[in-house]
Design a protein around this motif. Structure first.
Motif, PDB file in Angstrom:
ATOM      1  N   THR A 146      56.612  39.357   7.546  1.00 58.42           N
ATOM      2  CA  THR A 146      55.315  39.816   7.032  1.00 58.42           C
ATOM      3  C   THR A 146      55.413  40.123   5.548  1.00 58.42           C
ATOM      4  N   SER A 202      55.476  36.963   3.635  1.00 61.38           N
ATOM      5  CA  SER A 202      54.139  36.347   3.599  1.00 61.38           C
ATOM      6  C   SER A 202      53.242  37.029   2.570  1.00 61.38           C
ATOM      7  N   THR A 239      51.729  35.278  -0.741  1.00 65.37           N
ATOM      8  CA  THR A 239      50.283  35.285  -0.987  1.00 65.37           C
ATOM      9  C   THR A 239      49.971  35.807  -2.380  1.00 65.37           C
TER      10      THR A 239
END
Length: 126
Positions: free
Chosen positions: A100, A103, A107
């Motif tokens: 996570t 990610s 992003t």
């Protein structure tokens, strides 16, 4: 709504505005005239906090002491299986949190890259 000048943000046109679906330019979902505001600095802090949680979960999984050989009771076997399952789940949680965090970081980089490309296009169009 004026943005906080002390916050690093990236603006991106909202997809509806690119297609002309919003004739007034005000988007109630974003609170702005067709832009999504992304606080990249805050997302970076979130990624760091999630990474710290992943480390804590991993440390907790590896800090579980081995079981003292239990007596041969049925409940001892259940306790041993429960301890193994808890350690396994903590390792999975650590891996999930690490993913996570990665990610979120990816992003942020993608938003910043898109913002830089958009800025370059706008400067070239002038």
């Amino acid at each position: 709504m004026r943005p906080d000048p002390h916050v690093d943000t990236v603006d991106h046109p909202h997809a509806d505005d690119l297609h002309g679906d919003d004739p007034h330019g005000d988007d109630p979902r974003t609170g702005s005239a067709g832009h999504v505001r992304v606080d990249t600095a805050a997302l970076g802090r979130v990624a760091a906090a999630v990474t710290a949680a992943a480390v804590q979960a991993g440390d907790a999984a590896s800090a579980v002491p081995g079981l003292i050989p239990p007596p041969r009771w049925a409940s001892a076997y259940s306790a041993e299986r429960a301890a193994e399952a808890a350690g396994h789940r903590m390792r999975e949680l650590s891996a999930d949190l690490s993913g996570t965090s990665a990610s979120i970081s990816t992003t942020v980089l993608e938003y910043e890259d898109a913002d830089a490309r958009t800025s370059t296009r706008f400067r070239a169009a002038r």
